[in-house]
Every structure is written in C-alpha cells, then in structure tokens.
Design a protein around this motif. Structure first.
Motif, PDB file in Angstrom:
ATOM      1  N   TYR A 126       0.889  -1.168   0.000  1.00  0.00           N
ATOM      2  CA  TYR A 126       0.000   0.000   0.000  1.00  0.00           C
ATOM      3  C   TYR A 126       0.922   1.212   0.000  1.00  0.00           C
ATOM      4  CZ  TYR A 126      -3.757   3.186   1.555  1.00  0.00           C
ATOM      5  OH  TYR A 126      -4.679   4.213   1.660  1.00  0.00           O
ATOM      6  N   GLU A 128       1.568   5.335  -0.555  1.00  0.00           N
ATOM      7  CA  GLU A 128       0.876   6.611  -0.547  1.00  0.00           C
ATOM      8  C   GLU A 128       1.020   7.313  -1.896  1.00  0.00           C
ATOM      9  OE1 GLU A 128      -1.168   8.504   0.985  1.00  0.00           O
ATOM     10  OE2 GLU A 128      -1.556   7.049   2.563  1.00  0.00           O
ATOM     11  N   GLY A 156      -2.607   4.955  -2.339  1.00  0.00           N
ATOM     12  CA  GLY A 156      -3.396   5.605  -1.292  1.00  0.00           C
ATOM     13  C   GLY A 156      -4.238   6.782  -1.723  1.00  0.00           C
ATOM     14  N   GLN A 158      -7.524   7.567  -1.120  1.00  0.00           N
ATOM     15  CA  GLN A 158      -8.613   7.072  -0.283  1.00  0.00           C
ATOM     16  C   GLN A 158      -9.994   7.586  -0.676  1.00  0.00           C
ATOM     17  OE1 GLN A 158      -6.017   8.910   0.776  1.00  0.00           O
ATOM     18  NE2 GLN A 158      -6.609  10.469   2.268  1.00  0.00           N
ATOM     19  N   TYR A 161     -12.721   5.425  -2.174  1.00  0.00           N
ATOM     20  CA  TYR A 161     -13.451   4.484  -1.326  1.00  0.00           C
ATOM     21  C   TYR A 161     -14.461   5.187  -0.417  1.00  0.00           C
ATOM     22  CZ  TYR A 161      -9.670   1.437  -2.821  1.00  0.00           C
ATOM     23  OH  TYR A 161      -8.793   0.703  -3.584  1.00  0.00           O
ATOM     24  N   TYR A 162     -14.566   6.475  -0.536  1.00  0.00           N
ATOM     25  CA  TYR A 162     -15.390   7.282   0.354  1.00  0.00           C
ATOM     26  C   TYR A 162     -16.803   7.380  -0.207  1.00  0.00           C
ATOM     27  CZ  TYR A 162     -15.937  11.091   3.812  1.00  0.00           C
ATOM     28  OH  TYR A 162     -16.296  11.875   4.873  1.00  0.00           O
ATOM     29  N   THR A 349      -9.478   7.048   4.822  1.00  0.00           N
ATOM     30  CA  THR A 349      -8.403   6.063   4.820  1.00  0.00           C
ATOM     31  C   THR A 349      -8.847   4.754   5.435  1.00  0.00           C
ATOM     32  OG1 THR A 349      -6.780   7.851   4.974  1.00  0.00           O
ATOM     33  CG2 THR A 349      -5.996   5.644   5.501  1.00  0.00           C
ATOM     34  N   SER A 352     -10.261   2.683   2.677  1.00  0.00           N
ATOM     35  CA  SER A 352      -9.195   2.286   1.767  1.00  0.00           C
ATOM     36  C   SER A 352      -8.396   1.119   2.346  1.00  0.00           C
ATOM     37  CB  SER A 352      -8.281   3.485   1.512  1.00  0.00           C
ATOM     38  OG  SER A 352      -7.259   3.169   0.608  1.00  0.00           O
TER      39      SER A 352
END
Length: 397
Positions: A126, A128, A156, A158, A161-162, A349, A352
């Motif tokens: 993973y 960033e 990353g 994120q 995924y929000y 996050t 994620s």
C-alpha cells in the motif's frame, strides 16, 4: 414537477442505490483466522497517522515500523502493536518474516525503490500518493507489479473508497446533473506548509516537500487527490495540460512553488481547473462538478447541490429593464441527502485500508491500483512540466 424538485428528489432516490466495491463496515474479516501483519515504512505525520487508524480497526495490526529519524520511529511505535519492532533501515523490515504487507508513507522520491524492494520481498504493498516521483518510474512500476499477480498493490487515493464521492459519481452517471463538461478543483491553505525543525541539519529530511529533489510540491502532495478523482469521474485521462505557478508569497528558501494552477482537457471537451495555494484558505478544499442541470460541490465531508434555473426570467439588472436575470447570482445551496452510507465523519483512509485487506483475503484487484496510480502520476508530473516550461503538455498512455 419542476427542474429543482426533480433534481432534489433524484438525489434522495440515489440514497438507496448500491455502492459496489466500497466497504460498508469498520471491521475486516480475518486472513486465515488472524490479523494482517503490517509494516509501516516512513512514520512521519502520515505514516504515524495510518498506524493510529490501523490500531482502531479489526483485521490489521502494525508489527513493524521503519524510519531514519528516531523521533518518527517513536511516533509510529506509539500506535503499533505491543510486540512491534523498530527498524532504522527499511530493508531490515522487509526481511522480517512476520510482515505480510507494507504501507509506504515516505517522501515521494523513495516510493519507487521501496515499492520494488517490497515486491521482491514478497510483500503486499500500500503506497501513498503520488505513486512515483516521475513518469518513467510509474511505467516501470506498473510492469513490475504485473509480473507479480499474487501480490496486492494499492495506491493511497482514499477518496475512491469514500461514500460521499461514490454517491456523486452515481449522480453523474445517472444524468441528474445533465451534461458535465466542467470541473473546478481547489486545495487551498493559509500556512507556510512547514514542519518545525529543531536541528537545522535535518531541514531537508523534515521539510522534504519544499525541495525538488524529493517532492513534486503542491501538485503531487495535494492536487493529486483531485486529479485522481477527475480520472475516475470522467472515466478517462487528460489529453492536454497547461499551467502556471511560482514562489510568490513564502519567499523563505523553498524550491517547490507556493501556488500552482493547472488546466486539464479530457476527451469530449471536458475541462478541469486544479489549483493549490498557500496564502488563502477561502473554501479550503472544494471539488465542483458543473453540469448543465445542476452543480455539486464536494467539501471535506459533505456536498451541496445547486440546481440550474433554466427558465428565462426578466427584470431590472444594473438599471436595465427587461434584462435577463438567470445568470445573476446563485440560488441557496441544498445539502445533498446521501442516505445510509458510511459515516462521513470517518476518515476515508479507513475504507481504503479495509479494502486493501479484502483484496488480499479474496484475491481481488484494488479500485486504486497500479494502473490508475500510473495514470494519475503521469497527469501530476505533466502538470508540473507544463508549469515549469510554460508550455502545453500532451501525452499518450
């Protein structure tokens, strides 16, 4: 039903729509009956923050931390498991047999070599954002990851995924906003963007974002989030980019710009403004999706809908009787009702990282993977090239 009511009812209807690919809970199912053992490489502000998030989630555990700065190592260990081991050399962490996956949260210029070393060590990765320091590294890293299909590689970003962004994407795809051909993105702050340094010899290590040798500046560290969202929302990559920037306010010896502005053109005539400045925080973080029927403005953890009034209205404008009023001013914003999605107060996050675990467990490909990470890295670096050279940049993927 008038246009305004139609749009608002449509937004409410979307509250019942599916959100495939997005974790709905704050627990990750265990891997083979145990937690995923994670090593964090780089435990500065971001890495230590991720460690703090992981300790509050089921299904993951930080078992090792690595950083070249002792104070950073202390911060990481403070949030890690009780048996976590500290390493000053990340290669020693990669040799740790307990570590199944690594989070790379180091300065940008180190992402590529650390990711390659982690893959060679058989670790899930993973990393960033931005994925790599330059374009050649992005292309090379994609090839490297493709050679190891058994390992999960996630970038990353994120916000993919929000739930907030997933709903707006569904609104765009459902046509509620009409034709969307314009985006306005900003990530503005009123600060010098520096971290305090007690030892002057550590200036470049602590404030690496200020120096071109280590960082892509505001475009790679802040704007890249919204650039990645643009790729996702438009379903494409840019054709051209132009831009400008400078060190015009914080004249303190930094090398990376304290203000940047880029204009991207996507297929179909879609345009997007992307900016980041460090001298004014008005509206702070904002991503505006401008459709022919309505605009949605995404803020940090909420979104507002502004319906377009298409009916022609006449009145007195600047003393002229019979002038058209429709383009003067904007109606009151309406908070978009997203219904029963994940708690928008939860750090994105979280979702994620949970998907990272799910991909390892189930053999799935991350939504933010090496391919999307490559495209976003190319756009970020092309924008910086356009600003530096004062030219229009284009590329083929």
């Amino acid at each position: 039903m008038n246009r305004r009511a139609f749009l608002l009812n449509g937004a409410v209807t979307l509250a019942g729509a599916s959100m495939s690919g997005v974790p709905q809970i704050l627990q990750a199912a265990p891997l083979r009956g145990k937690k995923l053992a994670v090593g964090i490489i780089g435990t500065g502000n971001r890495g230590a923050g991720i460690a703090n998030i992981i300790r509050r989630l089921d299904g993951l555990e930080v078992v090792a931390c690595s950083d070249v700065l002792p104070k950073n190592l202390e911060k990481g260990l403070a949030h890690a498991g009780s048996k976590a081991v500290a390493y000053s050399d990340y290669r020693k962490l990669l040799e740790d047999k307990r570590v199944e996956a690594v989070v790379i949260a180091t300065p940008l210029h180190e992402h590529y070599r650390m990711a390659v070393d982690a893959i060679d060590a058989g670790k899930h990765v993973y990393v960033e954002k931005t994925m790599t320091y330059d374009i050649d590294q992005a292309v090379s890293l994609e090839k490297k990851v493709m050679e190891h299909p058994g390992l999960v590689f996630q970038v990353g970003y994120q916000y993919r995924y929000y739930g907030l962004y997933r709903r707006v994407k569904e609104m765009i795809d459902a046509g509620w906003l009409g034709d969307v051909i314009q985006y306005e993105c900003q990530y503005h702050r009123n600060s010098n963007w520096r971290n305090p340094v007690t030892d002057p010899s550590l200036e470049r290590q602590v404030n690496w974002k200020m120096y071109n040798e280590y960082s892509g500046g505001l475009m790679s560290e802040l704007c890249s989030h919204q650039i990645d969202v643009l790729h996702w929302f438009t379903g494409s990559s840019p054709l051209f980019v132009s831009g400008m920037g400078g060190i015009d306010y914080w004249k303190d010896g930094r090398e990376t710009w304290d203000n940047v502005r880029a204009l991207f053109e996507f297929p179909g005539g879609v345009k997007a403004n992307v900016s980041s400045i460090l001298s004014n925080a008005y509206k702070g973080y904002s991503l505006r999706v401008l459709g022919s029927n309505a605009t949605v403005e995404i803020q940090q953890n909420k979104a507002y809908l502004y319906p377009e009034e298409k009916e022609r209205k006449l009145g007195v404008v600047d003393g002229v009787t019979g002038a058209t009023l429709q383009s003067w001013g904007q109606g009151e914003p309406v908070l978009v009702n997203f219904g029963d999605i994940h708690d928008v107060s939860t750090d994105p996050t979280v979702f994620s990282l949970l998907d990272f675990v799910a991909c390892i467990r189930d053999g799935k490909k991350p939504f933010s993977d090496v391919v999307t990470g490559k495209h976003s890295a190319i756009a970020v670096h092309k924008a910086n090239q356009a600003i530096a050279s004062r030219t229009v940049q284009s590329w083929k993927l």
